[in-house]
Motif scaffolding. Structure first.
Motif, mmCIF file in Angstrom:
data_model
loop_
_atom_site.group_PDB
_atom_site.id
_atom_site.type_symbol
_atom_site.label_atom_id
_atom_site.label_comp_id
_atom_site.label_asym_id
_atom_site.label_seq_id
_atom_site.Cartn_x
_atom_site.Cartn_y
_atom_site.Cartn_z
ATOM 1 N N LEU A 1 -7.451 -7.410 44.268
ATOM 2 C CA LEU A 1 -6.172 -8.090 44.142
ATOM 3 C C LEU A 1 -5.337 -7.879 45.393
ATOM 4 O O LEU A 1 -5.268 -6.757 45.900
ATOM 5 N N HIS A 2 -4.682 -8.914 45.864
ATOM 6 C CA HIS A 2 -3.773 -8.794 46.997
ATOM 7 C C HIS A 2 -2.472 -8.188 46.494
ATOM 8 O O HIS A 2 -1.806 -8.759 45.627
ATOM 9 N N GLU A 3 -2.139 -7.009 46.998
ATOM 10 C CA GLU A 3 -0.932 -6.280 46.598
ATOM 11 C C GLU A 3 -0.792 -6.180 45.082
ATOM 12 O O GLU A 3 0.306 -6.185 44.539
ATOM 13 N N GLY A 4 -1.926 -6.112 44.388
ATOM 14 C CA GLY A 4 -1.924 -5.913 42.947
ATOM 15 C C GLY A 4 -1.558 -7.126 42.122
ATOM 16 O O GLY A 4 -1.357 -7.012 40.916
ATOM 17 N N LYS A 5 -1.472 -8.305 42.742
ATOM 18 C CA LYS A 5 -1.014 -9.478 41.987
ATOM 19 C C LYS A 5 -1.967 -10.657 42.059
ATOM 20 O O LYS A 5 -2.421 -11.156 41.049
ATOM 21 N N ARG A 6 -2.238 -11.162 43.247
ATOM 22 C CA ARG A 6 -3.071 -12.357 43.401
ATOM 23 C C ARG A 6 -4.543 -11.957 43.521
ATOM 24 O O ARG A 6 -4.891 -11.004 44.199
ATOM 25 N N ILE A 7 -5.407 -12.741 42.886
ATOM 26 C CA ILE A 7 -6.837 -12.443 42.900
ATOM 27 C C ILE A 7 -7.443 -12.871 44.231
ATOM 28 O O ILE A 7 -7.338 -14.027 44.622
ATOM 29 N N ILE A 8 -8.048 -11.908 44.896
ATOM 30 C CA ILE A 8 -8.816 -12.179 46.113
ATOM 31 C C ILE A 8 -10.264 -12.452 45.723
ATOM 32 O O ILE A 8 -10.903 -13.361 46.222
ATOM 33 N N PHE A 9 -10.757 -11.637 44.800
ATOM 34 C CA PHE A 9 -12.143 -11.743 44.347
ATOM 35 C C PHE A 9 -12.244 -11.129 42.959
ATOM 36 O O PHE A 9 -11.605 -10.125 42.666
ATOM 37 N N CYS A 10 -13.042 -11.721 42.115
ATOM 38 C CA CYS A 10 -13.470 -11.070 40.877
ATOM 39 C C CYS A 10 -14.875 -11.577 40.563
ATOM 40 O O CYS A 10 -15.188 -12.734 40.800
ATOM 41 N N ASN A 11 -15.699 -10.666 40.084
ATOM 42 C CA ASN A 11 -17.088 -11.053 39.831
ATOM 43 C C ASN A 11 -17.237 -11.719 38.464
ATOM 44 O O ASN A 11 -16.302 -11.815 37.677
ATOM 45 N N ARG A 12 -18.437 -12.188 38.218
ATOM 46 C CA ARG A 12 -18.740 -12.901 36.984
ATOM 47 C C ARG A 12 -18.477 -12.018 35.764
ATOM 48 O O ARG A 12 -17.949 -12.472 34.749
ATOM 49 N N ALA A 13 -18.814 -10.734 35.859
ATOM 50 C CA ALA A 13 -18.613 -9.811 34.736
ATOM 51 C C ALA A 13 -17.125 -9.665 34.415
ATOM 52 O O ALA A 13 -16.735 -9.597 33.250
ATOM 53 N N TRP A 14 -16.278 -9.632 35.445
ATOM 54 C CA TRP A 14 -14.831 -9.519 35.224
ATOM 55 C C TRP A 14 -14.311 -10.755 34.498
ATOM 56 O O TRP A 14 -13.531 -10.653 33.563
ATOM 57 N N LYS A 15 -14.760 -11.910 34.941
ATOM 58 C CA LYS A 15 -14.311 -13.148 34.300
ATOM 59 C C LYS A 15 -14.775 -13.199 32.844
ATOM 60 O O LYS A 15 -13.989 -13.535 31.949
ATOM 61 N N THR A 16 -16.020 -12.861 32.589
ATOM 62 C CA THR A 16 -16.546 -12.863 31.231
ATOM 63 C C THR A 16 -15.779 -11.872 30.353
ATOM 64 O O THR A 16 -15.408 -12.188 29.224
ATOM 65 N N GLY B 1 -6.800 -16.620 44.084
ATOM 66 C CA GLY B 1 -5.419 -16.990 44.363
ATOM 67 C C GLY B 1 -4.515 -17.023 43.155
ATOM 68 O O GLY B 1 -3.296 -17.080 43.287
ATOM 69 N N LEU B 2 -5.099 -16.986 41.947
ATOM 70 C CA LEU B 2 -4.265 -16.998 40.748
ATOM 71 C C LEU B 2 -3.572 -15.656 40.554
ATOM 72 O O LEU B 2 -4.032 -14.623 41.031
ATOM 73 N N ASP B 3 -2.473 -15.661 39.823
ATOM 74 C CA ASP B 3 -1.728 -14.449 39.507
ATOM 75 C C ASP B 3 -2.491 -13.669 38.439
ATOM 76 O O ASP B 3 -2.726 -14.177 37.339
ATOM 77 N N PHE B 4 -2.871 -12.458 38.768
ATOM 78 C CA PHE B 4 -3.623 -11.587 37.869
ATOM 79 C C PHE B 4 -2.901 -11.410 36.535
ATOM 80 O O PHE B 4 -3.517 -11.442 35.475
ATOM 81 N N ASN B 5 -1.586 -11.239 36.577
ATOM 82 C CA ASN B 5 -0.819 -10.980 35.354
ATOM 83 C C ASN B 5 -0.885 -12.141 34.367
ATOM 84 O O ASN B 5 -0.752 -11.938 33.165
ATOM 85 N N GLY B 6 -1.108 -13.351 34.854
ATOM 86 C CA GLY B 6 -1.203 -14.497 33.969
ATOM 87 C C GLY B 6 -2.527 -14.606 33.248
ATOM 88 O O GLY B 6 -2.690 -15.436 32.359
ATOM 89 N N LEU B 7 -3.480 -13.753 33.607
ATOM 90 C CA LEU B 7 -4.825 -13.842 33.031
ATOM 91 C C LEU B 7 -5.149 -12.723 32.053
ATOM 92 O O LEU B 7 -6.228 -12.726 31.475
ATOM 93 N N ILE B 8 -4.233 -11.780 31.893
ATOM 94 C CA ILE B 8 -4.548 -10.630 31.046
ATOM 95 C C ILE B 8 -3.676 -10.625 29.792
ATOM 96 O O ILE B 8 -2.646 -11.287 29.727
ATOM 97 N N THR B 9 -4.094 -9.850 28.811
ATOM 98 C CA THR B 9 -3.393 -9.768 27.528
ATOM 99 C C THR B 9 -2.123 -8.934 27.660
ATOM 100 O O THR B 9 -1.923 -8.230 28.658
ATOM 101 N N ASP B 10 -1.282 -8.987 26.632
ATOM 102 C CA ASP B 10 -0.074 -8.146 26.615
ATOM 103 C C ASP B 10 -0.453 -6.665 26.656
ATOM 104 O O ASP B 10 0.219 -5.864 27.295
#
Length: 136
Positions: free
Chosen positions: A31-46, A58-67
Motif C-alpha cells: 500500500l502507498h502510505e497505507g492507503k492506496r493499493i500498489i499491489f495485491c496478489n490473487r490470494a489477497w483479493k480472494t 490505485g484503489l483506496d484500501f479502506n474502501g475494500l475492507i470490512t468494518d
C-alpha cells in the motif's frame, strides 16, 4: 542494486518479486502510505471476496475492507507510527478463519510503502484447542 545507471536492474528485480508474490498462498498487499493499493496478489483479493483477476491497483484500501478490518487498521497505525512491526492473531469473521496479520512499513525506491501479509492459522489454532480439550 546492479550496475545499470538507468535503474533497469531495480525495475527488473521488482517485477520478479511481484511475479513471485502473485501466486503465493498467503495474501500479500503493498500500500502507498497505507492507503492506496500498489499491489495485491490473487490470494489477497480472494481473501477479501474480490475477483482474483480484478485490477484494483490505485484503489483506496479502506474502501475494500470490512468494518472489523477498519478497527484493526486504527490499532495497526498506532504500532507502525512507533516504528514497530504490527503482528496480530485474530478470528476474522468475514472469512470464518483464524489469521495472523503482519504489517510493516518499508521504503521502495525512496517511497514509503506498507506491506501487509496475512497467514491462515486456523488449522494450528484448532489443533491447539484439541490438545487442550484432550488433556481435560
Amino acid at each position: 542494486m546492479g550496475n545499470d545507471p538507468s535503474g533497469n536492474d531495480e525495475t527488473q528485480n521488482l517485477d520478479l518479486i511481484v511475479k513471485a508474490l502473485e501466486y503465493t498462498v498467503d495474501p500479500v498487499a503493498l500500500l502507498h502510505e497505507g492507503k492506496r493499493i500498489i499491489f495485491c496478489n490473487r490470494a489477497w483479493k480472494t481473501y477479501h471476496g474480490i475477483d482474483p483477476d480484478a485490477d484494483i491497483t490505485g484503489l483506496d484500501f479502506n474502501g475494500l475492507i470490512t468494518d472489523e478490518g477498519k478497527r484493526l487498521i486504527v490499532e495497526c497505525r498506532e504500532v507502525l507510527d512507533r516504528g514497530e512491526i504490527y503482528e496480530k492473531e485474530f478470528f476474522a469473521s468475514w472469512c470464518d478463519r483464524w489469521v495472523k496479520m503482519i504489517v510493516r512499513r518499508l521504503e521502495v525506491f525512496g517511497s514509503p510503502v506498507t506491506l501487509v501479509v496475512i497467514r491462515d492459522i486456523t488449522d494450528t489454532v484448532k489443533a491447539s484447542e484439541k490438545r487442550i480439550r484432550d488433556r481435560f
